[in-house]
Scaffold this motif. Structure first.
Motif, PDB file in Angstrom:
ATOM      1  N   UNK A  34      79.346 115.604 -66.216  1.00 51.49           N
ATOM      2  CA  UNK A  34      80.013 114.603 -67.530  1.00 51.49           C
ATOM      3  C   UNK A  34      81.271 114.900 -68.276  1.00 51.49           C
ATOM      4  N   UNK A  35      81.828 113.917 -68.652  1.00 49.36           N
ATOM      5  CA  UNK A  35      82.108 114.384 -70.390  1.00 49.36           C
ATOM      6  C   UNK A  35      82.133 114.986 -70.915  1.00 49.36           C
ATOM      7  N   UNK A  36      82.849 116.140 -72.494  1.00 46.99           N
ATOM      8  CA  UNK A  36      82.386 116.652 -73.535  1.00 46.99           C
ATOM      9  C   UNK A  36      81.244 115.025 -73.811  1.00 46.99           C
ATOM     10  N   UNK A  37      80.275 115.125 -75.078  1.00 49.02           N
ATOM     11  CA  UNK A  37      79.226 114.591 -75.246  1.00 49.02           C
ATOM     12  C   UNK A  37      78.648 113.757 -74.173  1.00 49.02           C
ATOM     13  N   UNK A  38      78.209 113.777 -73.074  1.00 42.58           N
ATOM     14  CA  UNK A  38      77.884 113.064 -71.534  1.00 42.58           C
ATOM     15  C   UNK A  38      76.535 112.920 -71.922  1.00 42.58           C
ATOM     16  N   UNK A  39      76.031 113.838 -72.633  1.00 40.90           N
ATOM     17  CA  UNK A  39      74.227 113.978 -73.039  1.00 40.90           C
ATOM     18  C   UNK A  39      73.498 114.516 -71.483  1.00 40.90           C
ATOM     19  N   UNK A  40      73.791 115.861 -71.135  1.00 36.98           N
ATOM     20  CA  UNK A  40      73.116 116.413 -70.208  1.00 36.98           C
ATOM     21  C   UNK A  40      71.658 115.504 -69.774  1.00 36.98           C
ATOM     22  N   UNK A  41      71.438 116.505 -71.108  1.00 41.28           N
ATOM     23  CA  UNK A  41      69.135 116.576 -71.080  1.00 41.28           C
ATOM     24  C   UNK A  41      69.199 115.113 -71.304  1.00 41.28           C
ATOM     25  N   UNK A  42      69.632 113.559 -71.831  1.00 40.41           N
ATOM     26  CA  UNK A  42      69.166 112.782 -72.271  1.00 40.41           C
ATOM     27  C   UNK A  42      69.697 112.645 -70.386  1.00 40.41           C
ATOM     28  N   UNK A  43      70.136 112.295 -70.214  1.00 41.16           N
ATOM     29  CA  UNK A  43      70.576 111.974 -68.826  1.00 41.16           C
ATOM     30  C   UNK A  43      69.702 111.844 -67.872  1.00 41.16           C
ATOM     31  N   UNK A  44      69.296 113.555 -67.395  1.00 39.18           N
ATOM     32  CA  UNK A  44      68.496 114.202 -67.018  1.00 39.18           C
ATOM     33  C   UNK A  44      67.633 114.136 -67.046  1.00 39.18           C
ATOM     34  N   UNK A  45      66.502 113.810 -68.825  1.00 36.73           N
ATOM     35  CA  UNK A  45      65.467 113.400 -68.726  1.00 36.73           C
ATOM     36  C   UNK A  45      65.100 111.232 -67.665  1.00 36.73           C
ATOM     37  N   UNK A  46      65.712 110.686 -68.237  1.00 39.65           N
ATOM     38  CA  UNK A  46      65.811 109.410 -67.599  1.00 39.65           C
ATOM     39  C   UNK A  46      65.911 109.310 -65.989  1.00 39.65           C
ATOM     40  N   UNK A  58      59.048 117.755 -74.205  1.00 38.07           N
ATOM     41  CA  UNK A  58      59.280 117.786 -75.843  1.00 38.07           C
ATOM     42  C   UNK A  58      60.109 116.172 -75.328  1.00 38.07           C
ATOM     43  N   UNK A  59      60.131 114.930 -74.761  1.00 40.78           N
ATOM     44  CA  UNK A  59      61.105 114.506 -74.456  1.00 40.78           C
ATOM     45  C   UNK A  59      59.741 113.215 -74.835  1.00 40.78           C
ATOM     46  N   UNK A  60      60.344 112.782 -75.877  1.00 44.84           N
ATOM     47  CA  UNK A  60      59.096 111.055 -76.120  1.00 44.84           C
ATOM     48  C   UNK A  60      59.558 110.084 -76.252  1.00 44.84           C
ATOM     49  N   UNK A  61      60.266 108.772 -75.378  1.00 49.11           N
ATOM     50  CA  UNK A  61      60.910 107.430 -75.686  1.00 49.11           C
ATOM     51  C   UNK A  61      60.568 106.921 -77.217  1.00 49.11           C
ATOM     52  N   UNK A  62      61.514 106.409 -77.351  1.00 49.36           N
ATOM     53  CA  UNK A  62      61.587 105.025 -77.934  1.00 49.36           C
ATOM     54  C   UNK A  62      61.067 103.795 -77.446  1.00 49.36           C
ATOM     55  N   UNK A  63      59.830 103.060 -77.330  1.00 49.49           N
ATOM     56  CA  UNK A  63      59.688 101.884 -76.492  1.00 49.49           C
ATOM     57  C   UNK A  63      59.451 101.120 -77.757  1.00 49.49           C
ATOM     58  N   UNK A  64      60.773  99.829 -76.602  1.00 47.49           N
ATOM     59  CA  UNK A  64      60.651  98.166 -77.941  1.00 47.49           C
ATOM     60  C   UNK A  64      59.941  97.150 -76.608  1.00 47.49           C
ATOM     61  N   UNK A  65      58.781  97.098 -77.377  1.00 45.79           N
ATOM     62  CA  UNK A  65      57.693  95.956 -76.446  1.00 45.79           C
ATOM     63  C   UNK A  65      57.347  95.077 -76.639  1.00 45.79           C
ATOM     64  N   UNK A  66      58.009  93.436 -75.689  1.00 46.29           N
ATOM     65  CA  UNK A  66      57.786  92.386 -76.504  1.00 46.29           C
ATOM     66  C   UNK A  66      56.319  91.962 -76.762  1.00 46.29           C
ATOM     67  N   UNK A  67      55.538  90.700 -77.767  1.00 46.51           N
ATOM     68  CA  UNK A  67      54.867  90.463 -77.961  1.00 46.51           C
ATOM     69  C   UNK A  67      54.739  89.860 -77.858  1.00 46.51           C
ATOM     70  N   UNK A  68      54.693  88.988 -77.408  1.00 48.71           N
ATOM     71  CA  UNK A  68      55.180  87.407 -76.713  1.00 48.71           C
ATOM     72  C   UNK A  68      54.824  87.541 -74.604  1.00 48.71           C
ATOM     73  N   UNK A  69      56.412  88.039 -73.866  1.00 46.54           N
ATOM     74  CA  UNK A  69      56.149  88.599 -72.617  1.00 46.54           C
ATOM     75  C   UNK A  69      56.366  89.568 -72.521  1.00 46.54           C
ATOM     76  N   UNK A  70      55.625  89.925 -70.910  1.00 53.28           N
ATOM     77  CA  UNK A  70      55.819  90.940 -70.531  1.00 53.28           C
ATOM     78  C   UNK A  70      57.057  92.249 -70.523  1.00 53.28           C
ATOM     79  N   UNK A  71      58.252  91.929 -71.274  1.00 51.83           N
ATOM     80  CA  UNK A  71      59.547  92.853 -70.973  1.00 51.83           C
ATOM     81  C   UNK A  71      59.701  93.480 -71.985  1.00 51.83           C
ATOM     82  N   UNK A  72      60.093  94.679 -72.014  1.00 53.44           N
ATOM     83  CA  UNK A  72      60.067  95.928 -72.227  1.00 53.44           C
ATOM     84  C   UNK A  72      60.956  96.543 -72.125  1.00 53.44           C
TER      85      UNK A  72
END
Length: 117
Positions: A34-46, A58-72
């Motif tokens: 990765x280039x500098x600032x490439x976020x290796x830990x974040x990419x590994x977690x994903x 120690x990795x807990x995601x932000x979850x965006x969940x639609x209230x009306x459709x199954x998208x998230x």
């Protein structure tokens, strides 16, 4: 030995562990790719979540969940999670619940307002 080699030998290599898998990884190879600032830990977690269905310790995601459709979606940072929530709410005209890793949930309304709940 060059100064560059010395600098590489002295760098701190992040370590990621997963109690569920019973493993620990040094991310030295991931940092090299990765280039500098490439976020290796974040990419590994994903990548870990994609392969195992869970995040490392120690990795807990932000979850965006639609209230009306199954998208998230799940994100490791607030900014992209909020951007996705605003975009979905605006385009689909649906409210989106934004679940923070720690703290209160937020509701992004289709008109761009938040109700703070």
């Amino acid at each position: 030995m060059t100064d560059d080699a010395s600098a590489d030998d002295d760098r701190a290599v992040p370590t990621v562990s997963c109690e569920r898998c019973g493993r620990e990884w040094d991310l030295d190879r991931e940092i090299d790719g990765l280039d500098p600032g490439g976020h290796a830990v974040e990419q590994f977690a994903i990548d870990h979540e994609r392969h195992t269905g869970h995040y490392p310790d120690d990795v807990t995601p932000w979850i965006a969940r639609c209230e009306r459709c199954p998208d998230g979606e799940r994100f490791l940072a607030e900014r992209p999670a909020r951007r996705w929530a605003r975009t979905h709410a605006r385009h689909a005209n649906h409210p989106v619940r934004l679940e923070a890793p720690r703290g209160d949930d937020d509701l992004v309304a289709p008109d761009g307002d938040r109700d703070g709940s």
